[in-house]
Enzyme design. Structure first.
Site: not given
Ligand code: BGC
Length: 852
Positions: A236
């Site tokens: 993530d």
């Molecule tokens: C979120 C993810 C997301 C990523 C990119 C993160 O903060 O938890 O679900 O895909 O950001 O935007």
């Protein structure tokens, strides 16, 4: 099934990957493992490797830019998709995401979110599917299949136990292995084994003491060795924190970049022996395989070479929305006649519907059909449609509705470029207008003309963190710093602070409004490739009492009142959990007051996740629309007026009261969140306690016709043999009991039995029914849920006709996790068919002897 590539093209791809890998030195291999920027992995011309672009996400494909200038089809929220219980629709929705990804040049869609609805307070509830791991896995696998059939990769997320948001970057979730296996890992296992995703996203949180991007046991042993996952494991965003532990735990890609724990640090770790070079080879090999699969590696055939037929995105968004709308109560008033004399439409969300939840799942569509617009178009011109706000639960001033001009300024205030903005949101992520570099950007000046429709005290607002100067008609209203006070590093972007100023306008003469944002190195989002703030404006409105009085008067004068209530961005968004489940503001009071003057009141709930509805028994009908995506109002009109049947069934139990919720806590204690309830979340937990009834059970939802459940047989597959001697529960279907003897096949999703359920449409309209089959082990085994969903199917029938639902029951439904892994649970089961976890009119006994 299995992890090894088998077809000739798989073989060709594998060869191309090995050939490419062989040409790379250590630094070049390592370069493949981290973002070149926020959304992409770098190209490498030497091996014919293209730039690989990733994009959010679960409710539409946003692409590389976080702005309304780069629009996307906004589909309904994932809770809505789950509420359809329709795998074909989920697969087609995946196809639309792939089409959108291709249009936007993205190769990986960062979706679906398959965490579970453990506590109703989870702030990203709207973005996940269900409280039930089986339903989650089925919908997730169908969506992944649809996206990948379009040649685009997915990353089911967030692996694993990211079921709430409080302390999300660090929280250590404590759960025993059985709980993990039977609940939280289960949807991931189903998706990996059935749909073979080309990626997976490792969550921020820890599980039992190890951060998920460092979790050797779950990543290397369970995911790869046991389940045969051969895609990339991507962190993530900013979740990768330890070079050596991340690499050894099989984290293939650390996002975003260019600042990374991999890069030079990983090269150094290999050179001094902390990470074997073979480990880097494994990571790079998987990145190259992904590139090959999506057609970005020379000499490697893409998995999909023929572009699928075009999907009409607006039509599909409308279809999914109508299919997801869940009618939980109807005294017979719905569907409405199109020839009503008058309709009163009430609620802030009726004019400005909330199409999706907040955070990274957000996308910007080219159009939004509001309930007001949808109903106006659906009703006969002769029907009088009146509107009143009634109550506005938003605590933030909405963005300026008119277009703004933006000037990009250099460090000394010099002009760099100009841009026009569709409204008061100034948001550039990764790219600035006219190719201006973030390194030279010193500020942004947004200017607009406010043409007041009414005199009085208007409100202007700055929404964003950092230094601002706000002027109206030449007068300075603010010159200073708006501070962000939370702790979530993304919070200033996802949930920005706001400063509000009053502006008394004695006339309706136009007023020039100027908002200047100064970026200094180290402040705001400087250095992150992001500019994000808004200029807000709100007209004078009556007091809250006046708004409700006005709505009550409008409702009293109409044949029918439709009240649209819902949550706000502050309630359902990424990065925060919910404190309460009640509707924000004075919406409960609004509904109660309207219902008191008009018995023909329909309440439409525009929320991604459960809210309390204390008035639910006092109104004629309650329709849950989730976050319905861009075609919200069109689908609402279709359903309210009976052009479409509301197809939704609850993917999660809706409580009547907060105090009754079996699992409530989401706050960690000393950094730890113990899943002490074990297997008891959702309907099994409600059924175990028996002391409190929820408002509406998992699986519940009404259509516009009635159904009788007339027969249930459990037919056998392969090695499952009939034992007609097994008794059938009294008073239920006369189908024979059966004896299942699952064989040695180790595919846990192989069909072991098939329930055939006959349902008759006893109403006057054609309809669709979602037939649910639950499996209840006999005996007093208090360690496990009384019953679990084991299969479902959607059928349709004309009035008076019988439809036969054939519901496959997988081996896994008969297994439990124990000290020796998965094991068949022998003994008797009740196979129950019905319309919700609490309404199961048919039961057949099934005896499962011990295997072998
Ligand atoms: C979120 C993810 C997301 C990523 C990119 C993160 O903060 O938890 O679900 O895909 O950001 O935007």
């Amino acid at each position: 099934m299995g992890s090894t590539d088998t077809t000739p093209t798989d073989h060709q791809r594998a060869q191309a990957v090995e050939a490419a890998l062989g040409k790379l030195d250590l630094a070049a291999k390592v370069a493949l493992l981290a973002g070149a920027d926020r959304w992409s992995l770098p190209a490498n011309e030497d091996i014919g490797l293209g730039r690989l672009v990733m994009s959010d996400g679960p409710a539409g494909v946003r692409g590389e830019y976080w702005t309304a200038e780069d629009p996307s089809i906004a589909i309904p929220s994932p809770t809505a998709l789950a509420a359809t219980w329709d795998l074909d629709l989920a697969r087609r929705t995946g196809g639309l995401l792939a089409q959108e990804a291709r249009r936007k040049g993205a190769h990986v869609v960062l979706a679906p979110t398959v965490n579970l609805h453990r506590s109703p307070r989870g702030g990203r509830h709207f973005e996940a599917y269900s409280e039930d791991p089986f339903l989650t896995g089925e919908i997730g696998a169908a969506l992944v299949g649809g996206v990948q059939d379009g040649g685009v990769a997915t990353t089911p997320k967030h692996w694993v136990a990211n079921d709430s948001e409080t302390e999300r970057f660090t929280v250590d979730v404590l759960a025993d292995e059985r709980t993990l296996r039977e609940l939280y890992l289960a949807p991931f296992e189903a998706i990996v084994r059935k749909a073979r995703p080309w990626g997976l996203m490792a969550a921020y949180n820890q599980v039992n003491g190890h951060s998920m991007s460092e979790h050797d046991e779950l990543n290397n042993r369970v995911l790869r060795e046991e389940w045969g996952f051969d895609g990339i494991l991507v962190s993530d965003w900013t979740a990768a924190r330890d070079t050596v532990r991340n690499a050894l735990a099989g984290l293939d890609v650390a996002m975003p970049g260019p600042v990374t724990v991999y890069g030079e640090r990983l090269v150094a770790a290999v050179r001094d022996g902390r990470v074997p070079e073979e480990t880097v080879d494994d990571l790079a090999r998987r990145v190259l395989l992904l590139a090959a699969r999506v057609g970005l590696l020379a000499d490697a055939p893409a998995v999909v070479t023929v572009t699928p037929d075009r999907i009409d995105g607006e039509a599909l968004a409308r279809e999914v929305a109508a299919r997801s709308f869940t009618l939980v109560r109807n005294d017979g008033m719905l569907p409405l006649s199109t020839e009503l004399g008058s309709v009163a439409l009430i609620g802030a969300a009726a004019a400005e519907v909330r199409i999706g939840g907040g955070g990274s799942a957000r996308v910007f569509p080219t159009r939004v059909v509001s309930p007001l617009e949808g109903l106006r178009a659906g009703l006969q011109p002769s029907t009088a449609l009146s509107y009143a706000v009634g109550a506005d639960p938003r605590t933030h001033v909405p963005p300026f509705a008119e277009p703004l001009r933006a000037e990009l300024l250099g460090r000394d205030g010099e002009h760099l470029a100009s841009a026009s903005l569709p409204d008061g949101d100034v948001r550039w992520l990764g790219r600035l207008p006219e190719g201006v570099g973030f390194d030279v950007l010193g500020g942004v000046l947004a200017t607009g003309t406010l043409v007041p429709r009414v005199t009085g005290v208007h409100r202007l607002a700055i929404r964003g963190a950092g230094r601002f100067r706000l002027e109206a008609d030449g007068a300075v209203l603010f010159d200073g710093v708006v501070e962000f006070e939370g702790t979530d590093p993304g919070g200033a972007f996802l949930n920005p602070p706001e400063a509000v100023f009053e502006l008394d306008l004695p006339t309706t003469a136009p007023v020039e409004v100027r908002l200047r944002h100064t970026l200094s190195p180290g402040s705001g989002f400087a250095g992150f490739g992001l500019v994000s703030f808004s200029l807000g404006h709100a007209e004078p409105v009556g007091t809250a009492d006046e708004l409700i009085d006005e709505a009550v008067a409008v409702a009293a004068a109409a044949d029918v009142a439709v009240v649209v209530v819902g949550t706000t961005d502050e309630v359902e968004s990424e990065g925060v959990d919910r404190d309460r489940l009640s509707l924000p503001g004075r919406q409960d009071e609004l509904v109660a007051r309207v219902a008191a003057v008009n018995p023909r009141t329909v309440v439409v709930v525009n929320a991604g996740a459960p809210v309390l509805m204390p008035w639910r028994d006092d109104v004629a009908a309650v329709l849950l629309t989730w976050f319905p995506g861009q075609e919200a109002g069109a689908a609402l009109s279709d359903v309210l007026l009976g052009f479409s049947e509301p197809g939704g069934r609850l993917p999660t139990t809706w409580p009547a009261d907060e105090a009754d919720c079996p699992v409530w806590e989401v706050e960690p204690t000393d950094g730890r969140l113990a899943y002490d309830e074990g297997l008891f979340i959702g309907y099994p937990a409600w059924q175990r306690r028996a002391s409190a009834e929820p408002a509406y059970w998992f699986g519940h939802g009404l259509g516009y016709t009635d159904w009788a459940y007339e027969g249930l047989d459990v037919r056998l597959r392969d090695d499952v043999s009939v034992d007609p001697g097994v008794s059938v529960d009294p008073g239920v279907s006369a189908a024979p009991g059966v004896s299942a003897a699952p064989g040695a096949d180790d595919d846990p999703y192989a069909v072991r039995a098939e329930a055939v359920v006959r349902v008759r449409n006893t109403g006057a309209r054609p309809g669709r029914e979602t037939v649910q089959v639950y499996l209840a082990p006999d005996g007093a085994d208090r360690s496990r849920p009384d019953r679990r969903l084991a299969g479902f199917a959607v059928v349709s029938a004309e009035p008076g006709q019988v439809a036969e639902a054939r519901v496959p029951l997988p081996l896994r439904a008969f297994q439990t996790w124990g000290p020796n892994g998965w094991a068949l649970r022998p003994g008797s089961y009740a196979v129950e068919a019905g319309r919700s976890a609490a309404d199961r009119p048919l039961t057949v006994a099934l005896d499962v002897p011990a295997a072998g």
